[in-house]
Scaffold this motif. Structure first.
Motif, PDB file in Angstrom:
ATOM      1  N   ALA A 201       1.101  -1.423  -0.044  1.00  0.00           N
ATOM      2  CA  ALA A 201       0.178   0.198  -0.313  1.00  0.00           C
ATOM      3  C   ALA A 201       1.168   0.872   0.535  1.00  0.00           C
ATOM      4  CB  ALA A 201      -0.728   0.148   1.351  1.00  0.00           C
ATOM      5  N   ALA A 202       1.683   1.101   1.169  1.00  0.00           N
ATOM      6  CA  ALA A 202       2.932   2.715   0.865  1.00  0.00           C
ATOM      7  C   ALA A 202       3.574   3.019  -0.255  1.00  0.00           C
ATOM      8  CB  ALA A 202       3.739   1.916   1.858  1.00  0.00           C
ATOM      9  N   PHE A 211      -6.391   3.459 -10.982  1.00  0.00           N
ATOM     10  CA  PHE A 211      -6.261   1.946 -11.563  1.00  0.00           C
ATOM     11  C   PHE A 211      -6.234   0.453 -10.564  1.00  0.00           C
ATOM     12  CE2 PHE A 211      -3.792   5.475 -13.718  1.00  0.00           C
ATOM     13  CZ  PHE A 211      -5.379   5.644 -15.183  1.00  0.00           C
ATOM     14  N   THR A 212      -5.785   0.608  -9.556  1.00  0.00           N
ATOM     15  CA  THR A 212      -6.192  -0.460  -8.935  1.00  0.00           C
ATOM     16  C   THR A 212      -7.365  -1.049  -8.409  1.00  0.00           C
ATOM     17  OG1 THR A 212      -6.921   0.991  -6.785  1.00  0.00           O
ATOM     18  CG2 THR A 212      -4.732   0.529  -7.235  1.00  0.00           C
ATOM     19  N   ARG A 217      -6.682  -4.957  -4.203  1.00  0.00           N
ATOM     20  CA  ARG A 217      -7.477  -3.950  -2.714  1.00  0.00           C
ATOM     21  C   ARG A 217      -7.736  -5.749  -1.844  1.00  0.00           C
ATOM     22  NH1 ARG A 217     -10.832   0.744  -3.519  1.00  0.00           N
ATOM     23  NH2 ARG A 217     -10.055   1.785  -5.766  1.00  0.00           N
ATOM     24  N   ASP A 218      -7.740  -6.451  -2.446  1.00  0.00           N
ATOM     25  CA  ASP A 218      -8.087  -7.257  -1.716  1.00  0.00           C
ATOM     26  C   ASP A 218      -6.202  -7.769  -0.895  1.00  0.00           C
ATOM     27  OD1 ASP A 218     -10.030  -8.238  -2.383  1.00  0.00           O
ATOM     28  OD2 ASP A 218      -9.809  -9.748  -3.942  1.00  0.00           O
ATOM     29  N   THR A 219      -5.320  -7.643  -1.196  1.00  0.00           N
ATOM     30  CA  THR A 219      -4.104  -7.529  -1.076  1.00  0.00           C
ATOM     31  C   THR A 219      -3.923  -6.403   0.041  1.00  0.00           C
ATOM     32  OG1 THR A 219      -3.696  -8.848  -2.941  1.00  0.00           O
ATOM     33  CG2 THR A 219      -1.109  -7.821  -1.570  1.00  0.00           C
ATOM     34  N   ALA A 223      -4.101  -3.580   5.410  1.00  0.00           N
ATOM     35  CA  ALA A 223      -3.453  -2.476   5.479  1.00  0.00           C
ATOM     36  C   ALA A 223      -3.822  -1.547   6.611  1.00  0.00           C
ATOM     37  CB  ALA A 223      -2.303  -1.954   4.526  1.00  0.00           C
ATOM     38  N   ALA A 224      -5.654  -1.514   6.632  1.00  0.00           N
ATOM     39  CA  ALA A 224      -6.023  -0.240   6.957  1.00  0.00           C
ATOM     40  C   ALA A 224      -6.572  -0.301   8.156  1.00  0.00           C
ATOM     41  CB  ALA A 224      -7.171  -0.461   6.002  1.00  0.00           C
TER      42      ALA A 224
END
Length: 283
Positions: A201-202, A211-212, A217-219, A223-224
């Motif tokens: 994410a970083a 474009f994600t 998003r699954d991977t 991280a949220a």
């Protein structure tokens, strides 16, 4: 269901504590569920949702008459809270926690086991979400999920059985590991994956965000999670986590080298090994 306990006290009424309260209430397993929290607002929210029947910000008052105590707070504060709880509970009261690390928590308890009033066995329910607070609580959170108990050699079997019964009653499956084995395995299965998700994410530039799609998003979903909570977990299990990061880095380096060298057979071999490992878990 006939109530198993007159009073269950849950210290920490967020996702895990709130979900445990809802699961107990749904099953009628406790006549009274007391929530202990840091703020009146979180306690009121938990009460409105039905996760607790009453709340207090005073941990001593909250556990004084409990028949069972669950500590569902950050790993950085569980040790201190267990010390305070132990001075206030009635002798023989079963106590467990829901911390994501176990060695430091269990070690601290065991140092004074002979003089303890409470009967503590460490737990870690392998259920959760990147969401937080009582609003995220779910009475079905633990159903068919694994909860790891970490008794040690000096833990009476009856204590382990009483803690196992609590988790099984709210739908969980239970297994036993030593605290050190728990921390080693969870570094691979939970803690290091958070590092991988956070790093991806970083490292993703903002101009690529539009474009994600599902894969990214699954991977990166985990991280949220709460950075403060995860910093506590990673630092408390630092040795095992860094060892697993080194393992990940070795495989990442092999993938990078195969790509740089245009080595298709090696790249396919590494990707196939990864696919087989993931497929072995099922959907």
């Amino acid at each position: 269901m006939t109530a198993q306990w007159d009073t269950v006290t849950i210290v920490g009424v967020g996702l895990i504590g709130g979900s445990a309260g809802l699961a107990l209430a749904k099953r009628g397993a406790a006549k009274k569920i007391i929530g202990v929290g840091r703020s009146d607002s979180s306690l009121e929210a938990a009460k409105e949702l039905g996760a607790i029947s009453e709340g207090t910000t005073n941990i001593r008052e909250g556990v004084a008459n409990a028949d069972f105590v669950l500590v569902a707070t950050r790993v950085s504060v569980i040790g201190n809270q267990l010390e305070e709880i132990d001075t206030c509970v009635r002798p023989g009261t079963p106590i467990t926690d829901a911390g994501s690390t176990k060695q430091s928590i269990v070690d601290r308890w065991e140092q004074s086991r002979s003089s303890r009033k409470g009967r503590f066995v460490g737990s870690h329910p392998l259920a959760g979400s990147h969401k937080r607070g009582p609003q995220a609580a779910d009475p079905a959170l633990f159903e068919d999920k694994l909860t790891v108990l970490t008794p040690v050699e000096s833990t009476p079997q009856s204590d382990t059985q009483s803690i196992s019964a609590f988790w099984q009653l709210i739908g969980a499956q239970v297994c036993h590991l030593s605290p050190s084995e728990h921390d080693r395995l969870l570094a691979s299965a939970s803690h290091a994956p958070h590092i991988v998700a956070a790093a991806l994410a970083a490292a993703t530039p903002r101009e690529a965000h539009r474009f994600t799609a599902g894969g990214w998003r699954d991977t990166t979903r985990i991280a949220a999670g709460d950075p403060d909570l995860w910093a506590d977990i990673l630092l408390d299990n630092a040795k095992a986590v860094t060892a697993q990061i080194e393992n990940f880095s070795q495989v990442s380096d092999q993938l990078q080298h195969a790509i740089e060298e245009g080595d298709r057979p090696t790249l396919i071999k590494l990707l196939t090994l990864a696919k087989e490992s993931r497929d072995a878990l099922g959907s």
